[in-house]
Motif scaffolding. Structure first.
Motif, PDB file in Angstrom:
ATOM      1  N   PHE A 217      66.226  39.729  64.683  1.00  0.00           N
ATOM      2  CA  PHE A 217      67.346  39.460  65.585  1.00  0.00           C
ATOM      3  C   PHE A 217      67.675  40.686  66.433  1.00  0.00           C
ATOM      4  O   PHE A 217      68.166  40.563  67.554  1.00  0.00           O
ATOM      5  CB  PHE A 217      68.573  39.024  64.780  1.00  0.00           C
ATOM      6  N   GLY A 218      67.379  41.886  65.876  1.00  0.00           N
ATOM      7  CA  GLY A 218      67.675  43.123  66.589  1.00  0.00           C
ATOM      8  C   GLY A 218      66.769  43.390  67.768  1.00  0.00           C
ATOM      9  O   GLY A 218      67.066  44.272  68.584  1.00  0.00           O
ATOM     10  N   VAL A 219      65.663  42.648  67.909  1.00  0.00           N
ATOM     11  CA  VAL A 219      64.802  42.813  69.080  1.00  0.00           C
ATOM     12  C   VAL A 219      65.606  42.574  70.354  1.00  0.00           C
ATOM     13  O   VAL A 219      65.438  43.284  71.352  1.00  0.00           O
ATOM     14  CB  VAL A 219      63.591  41.858  69.008  1.00  0.00           C
ATOM     15  N   LYS A 220      66.493  41.594  70.329  1.00  0.00           N
ATOM     16  CA  LYS A 220      67.303  41.313  71.517  1.00  0.00           C
ATOM     17  C   LYS A 220      68.314  42.417  71.794  1.00  0.00           C
ATOM     18  O   LYS A 220      68.817  42.526  72.917  1.00  0.00           O
ATOM     19  CB  LYS A 220      68.011  39.962  71.372  1.00  0.00           C
ATOM     20  N   THR A 221      68.638  43.228  70.804  1.00  0.00           N
ATOM     21  CA  THR A 221      69.523  44.369  71.047  1.00  0.00           C
ATOM     22  C   THR A 221      68.732  45.627  71.394  1.00  0.00           C
ATOM     23  O   THR A 221      69.315  46.697  71.547  1.00  0.00           O
ATOM     24  CB  THR A 221      70.398  44.660  69.813  1.00  0.00           C
ATOM     25  N   ALA A 222      67.411  45.484  71.501  1.00  0.00           N
ATOM     26  CA  ALA A 222      66.536  46.581  71.929  1.00  0.00           C
ATOM     27  C   ALA A 222      66.611  47.784  71.002  1.00  0.00           C
ATOM     28  O   ALA A 222      66.483  48.932  71.442  1.00  0.00           O
ATOM     29  CB  ALA A 222      66.865  47.000  73.363  1.00  0.00           C
ATOM     30  N   VAL A 223      66.789  47.556  69.709  1.00  0.00           N
ATOM     31  CA  VAL A 223      66.778  48.658  68.760  1.00  0.00           C
ATOM     32  C   VAL A 223      65.366  49.250  68.715  1.00  0.00           C
ATOM     33  O   VAL A 223      64.371  48.530  68.818  1.00  0.00           O
ATOM     34  CB  VAL A 223      67.232  48.178  67.359  1.00  0.00           C
ATOM     35  N   TRP A 224      65.274  50.572  68.589  1.00  0.00           N
ATOM     36  CA  TRP A 224      63.973  51.220  68.523  1.00  0.00           C
ATOM     37  C   TRP A 224      63.239  50.752  67.269  1.00  0.00           C
ATOM     38  O   TRP A 224      63.859  50.613  66.212  1.00  0.00           O
ATOM     39  CB  TRP A 224      64.143  52.760  68.478  1.00  0.00           C
ATOM     40  N   PRO A 225      61.957  50.443  67.340  1.00  0.00           N
ATOM     41  CA  PRO A 225      60.995  50.671  68.429  1.00  0.00           C
ATOM     42  C   PRO A 225      60.796  49.486  69.353  1.00  0.00           C
ATOM     43  O   PRO A 225      59.725  49.361  69.969  1.00  0.00           O
ATOM     44  CB  PRO A 225      59.711  50.970  67.639  1.00  0.00           C
ATOM     45  N   PHE A 226      61.793  48.607  69.475  1.00  0.00           N
ATOM     46  CA  PHE A 226      61.657  47.403  70.308  1.00  0.00           C
ATOM     47  C   PHE A 226      62.515  47.509  71.558  1.00  0.00           C
ATOM     48  O   PHE A 226      63.143  46.533  71.981  1.00  0.00           O
ATOM     49  CB  PHE A 226      62.050  46.173  69.487  1.00  0.00           C
ATOM     50  N   SER A 227      62.549  48.707  72.167  1.00  0.00           N
ATOM     51  CA  SER A 227      63.455  48.954  73.291  1.00  0.00           C
ATOM     52  C   SER A 227      62.809  48.712  74.648  1.00  0.00           C
ATOM     53  O   SER A 227      63.521  48.579  75.649  1.00  0.00           O
ATOM     54  CB  SER A 227      63.957  50.403  73.240  1.00  0.00           C
ATOM     55  N   GLY A 228      61.486  48.654  74.704  1.00  0.00           N
ATOM     56  CA  GLY A 228      60.797  48.696  75.992  1.00  0.00           C
ATOM     57  C   GLY A 228      61.083  47.534  76.914  1.00  0.00           C
ATOM     58  O   GLY A 228      61.062  47.693  78.148  1.00  0.00           O
ATOM     59  N   TRP A 229      61.362  46.345  76.373  1.00  0.00           N
ATOM     60  CA  TRP A 229      61.516  45.175  77.242  1.00  0.00           C
ATOM     61  C   TRP A 229      62.764  45.243  78.117  1.00  0.00           C
ATOM     62  O   TRP A 229      62.778  44.710  79.240  1.00  0.00           O
ATOM     63  CB  TRP A 229      61.575  43.897  76.398  1.00  0.00           C
TER      64      TRP A 229
END
Length: 493
Positions: A217-229
């Motif tokens: 769920f945190g991918v949508k909050t762009a938490v590292w390491p999923f910040s690039g989008w």
């Protein structure tokens, strides 16, 4: 009656949005009246629902057993629904002027309005399956908005967004399956739903599932390491990026992490474990990382996007403190950051719309041409810094207070990260304002474009956002007390 309103506010924007490209409007003006009326009526219905809160859950349809799509409005849902209802009519109004010459504006407004209904579906989700269903619908509906300009850059950004969202969906799905398998119910219950008889001896496995679910769920909050989008999504029109970064996508991610932490897994299982330390460390790192990237970025929208990455992790920091005070602080920053960030993005969009300029070094002296826009941008920047008297200070104070109450060494590291972030925010936000108003003695005013502040449709939302930031900075006690009551339903042990 109240239950009928609950389902109406979700379906009305979805069905009404689908009709936008199908209805035979005689003029653009007629279409705009239809869109604004649709959104305003829905926001009025949401307000009615908030004032007369339905107590019962409404089951839209049932699969089998406890698997159902159903709606229920609790305290946390009221906060998120109120935020969406307040921002959407203003964002639509701003979009009317911004999208005036866009040849594909019908498809833009269709998806833009549909997103409103889906956001409310997440806010009122009664259980994790319903939330997951609308959460993934959000990814599908916002994808065309990112692709709207149909340029090569937009295609690459939408592809990146899709990859991240698919990965996040997979992680979240795994966590959801474990909640459904080891929980007493699929519904959201303060304190969590896991059955001790089923989870006995499987504590580490459940903690791992929590981390996966949090990251999913945190991918949508762009938490590292999923910040690039998130910075790449800035290629979309500004009304899209503003709502993406202020309400629709990013806050749904933060809201979902609150749900799974406090209402599904439960803080009784998570507090003081390695899982809490892992997610807290990631969140603290993201706070500083996002600010550092914003400081380096020269494109104004991408700079604000990296700022969003950092500020979203402020919200997550409150979440992972796993205390009622932490949850209240997270909700407080979710609310106030939405107004600060949508105001900042709308100011940037106004500059790009009126001048065609989008890089920081191109903004020298522009404050003389667009004093209202840059004045409000400066106010939003100061609020993001946490200047006392503005809304940003209130939410950051609540987070720091919650961290101090937590007392763990890692929580104190988080407080230090908040202070470092405040300093970096001052640099990357005020640099723009200083260049706009004070370009230097040798600056040639004749080099400025023949532009000025935009029309009332773009200015009115900006003025309202600035007023909200000022008002809640000076009169925050009622809203803070309400958020504390919402969070107080959580068990303390």
């Amino acid at each position: 009656m109240h239950i009928a309103v609950m389902i109406t506010v979700v379906l009305l924007p979805i069905l009404g949005g689908i009709l936008i490209p199908l209805l035979p409007f005689r003029s653009r003006r007629e279409m705009l009246w239809y869109i604004e009326a649709l959104v305003l009526i829905n926001s009025i219905l949401v307000t009615t629902m908030l004032l007369f809160q339905p107590q019962a859950a409404f089951v839209l349809f049932r699969f089998t057993g406890n698997l159902r799509v159903s709606f229920h409005l609790d305290g946390m849902g009221r906060v998120f629904a109120a935020l969406a209802a307040a921002l959407w009519p203003l964002a639509i109004l701003y979009s009317f002027e911004y999208m005036e010459n866009d040849p594909n504006e019908k498809s833009f407004f269709m998806f833009y309005v549909i997103t409103y209904g889906i956001t409310l579906g997440i806010a009122m989700a009664d259980n994790i399956l319903t939330m997951y269903f609308f959460f993934e619908m959000m990814s599908l509906v916002t994808l065309p908005l990112i692709m709207h300009t149909r340029t090569r850059e937009a295609e690459l950004a939408s592809r990146s967004y899709l990859y991240y969202m698919i990965g996040g969906a997979a992680f979240a799905f795994i966590g959801m399956i474990f909640i459904l398998s080891y929980g007493t119910t699929s519904a959201f219950v303060p304190g969590g739903v896991l059955d001790p008889d089923k989870t006995g001896g499987r504590t580490d496995m459940m903690l791992l599932m929590y981390v996966l679910c949090f990251l999913g769920f945190g991918v949508k909050t762009a938490v590292w390491p999923f910040s690039g989008w998130l910075p790449r999504a800035g290629v979309a029109p500004t009304p899209v990026t503003a709502l993406l970064h202020a309400v629709a996508v990013v806050n749904t991610g933060a809201f979902a992490t609150m749900r799974v932490t406090y209402y599904s897994f439960g803080t009784g299982l998570l507090r003081g474990t390695w899982a809490q330390n892992v997610v807290m460390a990631l969140v603290i790192f993201t706070i500083v990382y996002g600010c550092s990237r914003a400081l380096k970025e020269t494109h104004i929208k991408r700079r604000l996007a990296w700022s969003t990455v950092s500020n979203l992790s402020y919200i997550l920091f409150g979440v992972v403190l796993m205390s009622p005070l932490g949850l209240a602080g997270a909700l407080c920053h979710m609310l106030f950051h939405s107004f600060m960030k949508i105001g900042s993005f709308f100011c940037a969009g106004a500059v790009m719309h009126e001048t065609g300029r989008s890089y920081v070094h191109e903004l020298d002296g522009m404050g003389r041409k667009m004093p209202i826009v840059f004045g409000i941008f400066t106010l939003c920047g100061m609020a993001l810094m946490g200047v006392p008297g503005l809304a940003g200070f209130v939410s950051k104070w609540q987070l720091a207070r919650a961290a101090a109450d937590c007392g763990s060494p890692l929580a104190w590291v988080g407080v230090a990260a908040l202070l470092v972030s405040a300093l970096l925010t001052a640099i990357y936000m005020l640099t723009i304002s200083v260049r706009a108003f004070f370009p230097g003695k040798d600056f040639d005013d004749t080099a400025l474009p023949d532009a000025g502040d935009p029309g009332w449709k773009m200015l009115m939302p900006l003025v309202i956002f600035a007023a909200v930031i000022l008002y809640f900075g000076l009169h925050s006690r009622p809203i803070v007390e309400f958020l504390n009551k919402v969070a107080a339903v959580m068990p303390t042990e």
